[in-house]
Write a protein that holds these residues in place. Structure first.
Motif, PDB file in Angstrom:
ATOM      1  N   GLY A 113       0.814  -1.202  -0.175  1.00 43.43           N
ATOM      2  CA  GLY A 113       0.118  -0.076  -0.055  1.00 43.43           C
ATOM      3  C   GLY A 113       0.819   1.192  -0.016  1.00 43.43           C
ATOM      4  N   ALA A 114       1.957   1.162   0.551  1.00 46.38           N
ATOM      5  CA  ALA A 114       3.024   2.470   0.483  1.00 46.38           C
ATOM      6  C   ALA A 114       3.274   2.748  -1.170  1.00 46.38           C
ATOM      7  N   ARG A 115       3.254   4.338  -1.027  1.00 49.56           N
ATOM      8  CA  ARG A 115       3.379   4.835  -2.560  1.00 49.56           C
ATOM      9  C   ARG A 115       4.241   6.079  -2.571  1.00 49.56           C
ATOM     10  N   ARG A 116       5.183   6.238  -3.491  1.00 49.84           N
ATOM     11  CA  ARG A 116       5.853   7.424  -3.559  1.00 49.84           C
ATOM     12  C   ARG A 116       5.956   7.754  -5.070  1.00 49.84           C
ATOM     13  N   PHE A 117       6.566   8.782  -5.495  1.00 49.14           N
ATOM     14  CA  PHE A 117       6.577   9.283  -6.750  1.00 49.14           C
ATOM     15  C   PHE A 117       8.104   9.486  -7.413  1.00 49.14           C
ATOM     16  N   VAL A 118       8.099   9.579  -8.551  1.00 53.51           N
ATOM     17  CA  VAL A 118       9.674  10.162  -9.101  1.00 53.51           C
ATOM     18  C   VAL A 118       8.931  10.676 -10.638  1.00 53.51           C
ATOM     19  N   GLU A 119       9.809  11.687 -10.991  1.00 58.46           N
ATOM     20  CA  GLU A 119       9.659  12.070 -12.074  1.00 58.46           C
ATOM     21  C   GLU A 119       9.898  11.071 -13.417  1.00 58.46           C
ATOM     22  N   GLU A 120       9.064  11.286 -14.171  1.00 57.70           N
ATOM     23  CA  GLU A 120       9.176  10.089 -15.490  1.00 57.70           C
ATOM     24  C   GLU A 120      10.297  10.035 -16.324  1.00 57.70           C
TER      25      GLU A 120
END
Length: 517
Positions: free
Chosen positions: A471-478
């Motif tokens: 369920g953990a979520r993060r983001f990085v620029e594509e």
């Protein structure tokens, strides 16, 4: 005795003649259309050929994941205080997903193809743009130069997950993989001549096999001569041009959606009884006591040991135990890997998938927004749609771009005003960053979130246990990459949601009963 043999011979010959004349020994009643009464598969009644319904085959490297409902989002206290994974019940349809992360050897196969097909200097940017960034291993205060030089190329690391790949590069790999699988399928079935691959690998450039180009008639290749060809045109003549409705070609390989990835990572299928054979029991929903990581709680309920087992004390994932502890001490190593481990290491989850927690984080298809869980549809939720259409400005016969793919353009919003299900082609910022939501992101000023921010899942070899939860979520620029970030592919499933057997059907069916008059 002679008469019996002779009579048997004439009987067999007569039956054989009848078989040749009528197509079978006993004339088969043609299948009729329920709406027109016309015969299917009959050249004298329009020649509309309908192939027997069959399920999608499991493509190379993939595992079938039976869809269902689950609670998407956090499974324990949000210690990061992000509020970006609030639990919510959703449903995902059945799909396929890679058993493992894409490995170095797989990605080098992709580069090998690019270097041969696009060997002309005019394609230099295409080839160079696909190479992973090996400099992701560098750090100002660490000695990682051996990984810069050897991690991607040395055979010792063949089956270690590829890293340093951007979201866009992973997306392009999926397109390439679709085309190679479908091309191989057509060659093996005889619909494309095997020499087409040699021609392609000899600097084919734009004229390489692309699934959509082939289906739209923009690519012909070298037609083959299949030995047994069930494909017929309207006049009943054999045809070698395959259509998608023939059921021969595979759907697209693609990046999984966040919902698909998270559902597959939980692997809850082991908790459910097998369908059909025992309808006295129903599969438990498993939304109240959901496991924290991607492996089943075998003898352990995350608080205490409940029974003795061989797994107790064993590390089931590759992660960072604590500051400075990447693999334990000599003579008692815990996960036995200081960097990413081979893609088939550690124990697979309920769906047979490896390293859904730890090893490397993985790109998924979705654009990141903190509140998407609460806004998106509760069936196949996904953020990232840009609805497009084929660019017909060049006219038929000129629909491919410089590398052989069909050119597309976003739909014109002016043509969508009469639609009720959507009115804007660009849906990435829908209800979160557009005029309807009245939310605006000042990227680089008030936030790091943009329309190019893509969700990453699963945690990596350099992460603490919190990030290993599905369920953990993060983001990085594509357009960025990392030494702890890789990917795996998925594919949509068509047909019965319970499995890939042709004997299964969608929906419940009951015996027909006669009505009393």
């Amino acid at each position: 005795m002679y008469k019996i043999v002779r009579n048997s011979f004439f009987l067999a010959a007569a039956l054989g003649f009848a078989s040749c004349k009528n197509g079978s020994i006993f004339k088969k009643k043609p299948e009729k259309s329920d709406v027109t009464g016309w015969n299917y598969n009959d050249k004298n009644q329009g020649g509309y050929y309908v192939f027997k319904a069959k399920d999608v085959k499991t493509g190379p490297g993939l595992v079938f994941v039976q869809g269902g409902t689950f609670t998407m989002g956090a499974t324990e206290e949000d210690v990061m205080g992000d509020w970006n994974n609030v639990p919510r019940r959703v449903t995902v349809n059945s799909f396929f997903i890679d058993k493992t992360e894409v490995a170095n050897v797989h990605y080098r196969e992709y580069l090998h193809w690019l270097n041969n097909v696009f060997s002309d200097p005019q394609y230099e940017a295409v080839v160079r743009g696909a190479y992973p960034d090996t400099l992701v291993w560098r750090s100002e205060l660490a000695y990682n130069e051996p990984y810069v030089e050897f991690y991607f190329r040395h055979p010792s690391y063949n089956y270690y997950p590829v890293v340093g790949v951007t979201w866009k590069q992973a997306h392009d790999f999926c397109i390439w993989r679709t085309d190679r699988v479908n091309e191989n399928e057509l060659v093996n079935a005889g619909y494309q001549n095997k020499n087409v691959i040699k021609q392609e690998m000899n600097g084919g450039g734009q004229d390489n096999f692309n699934s959509k180009s082939y289906l739209m008639g923009e690519y012909e290749g070298i037609p083959g001569k299949p030995k047994k060809n069930p494909l017929l045109d309207a006049q009943g003549r054999p045809r070698t041009k395959v259509q998608f409705e023939d059921g021969i070609m595979f759907p697209d390989y693609r990046l999984p959606t966040e919902a698909e990835w998270e559902y597959a990572a939980l692997g809850l299928i082991l908790e459910n009884p097998k369908p059909r054979k025992s309808e006295k029991k129903r599969g438990e929903e498993l939304v109240a006591n959901k496991q924290i990581y991607s492996w089943k709680n075998e003898g352990y309920d995350n608080l205490r040991a409940t029974k003795r087992g061989t797994w107790q004390g064993a590390f089931l994932a590759n992660f960072k135990r604590g500051n400075g502890d990447y693999m334990g001490t000599p003579g008692g190593l815990n996960d036995r890997s200081a960097i990413p481990a081979p893609v088939t290491s550690f124990f697979p989850n309920g769906f047979g998938l490896y390293n859904m927690s730890g090893n490397v984080s993985e790109w998924v298809a979705d654009v990141y927004r903190a509140q998407t869980n609460m806004e998106a549809d509760d069936m196949n939720p996904y953020r990232g749609n840009v609805f497009s259409k084929v660019d017909m400005s060049g006219g038929q016969g000129n629909l491919r771009d410089s590398i052989g793919r069909i050119k597309t353009v976003p739909e014109n919003d002016s043509s969508l005003t009469e639609r009720r299900n959507y009115q804007h082609a660009y849906a990435i910022n829908y209800l979160d960053g557009d005029s309807l939501s009245k939310v605006y992101y000042g990227y680089g000023v008030t936030t790091l979130v943009s329309d190019k921010s893509r969700v990453i899942k699963g945690g990596s070899w350099m992460d603490m246990p919190y990030w290993l939860s599905p369920g953990a979520r993060r983001f990085v620029e594509e357009d960025q990459s990392s030494s702890g970030l890789g990917f795996r592919c998925a594919m949509s499933h068509f047909g019965p949601t319970e499995g890939t057997s042709s004997k299964l059907q969608n929906g419940n069916f009951f015996p027909k009963k006669r009505q009393k008059r």
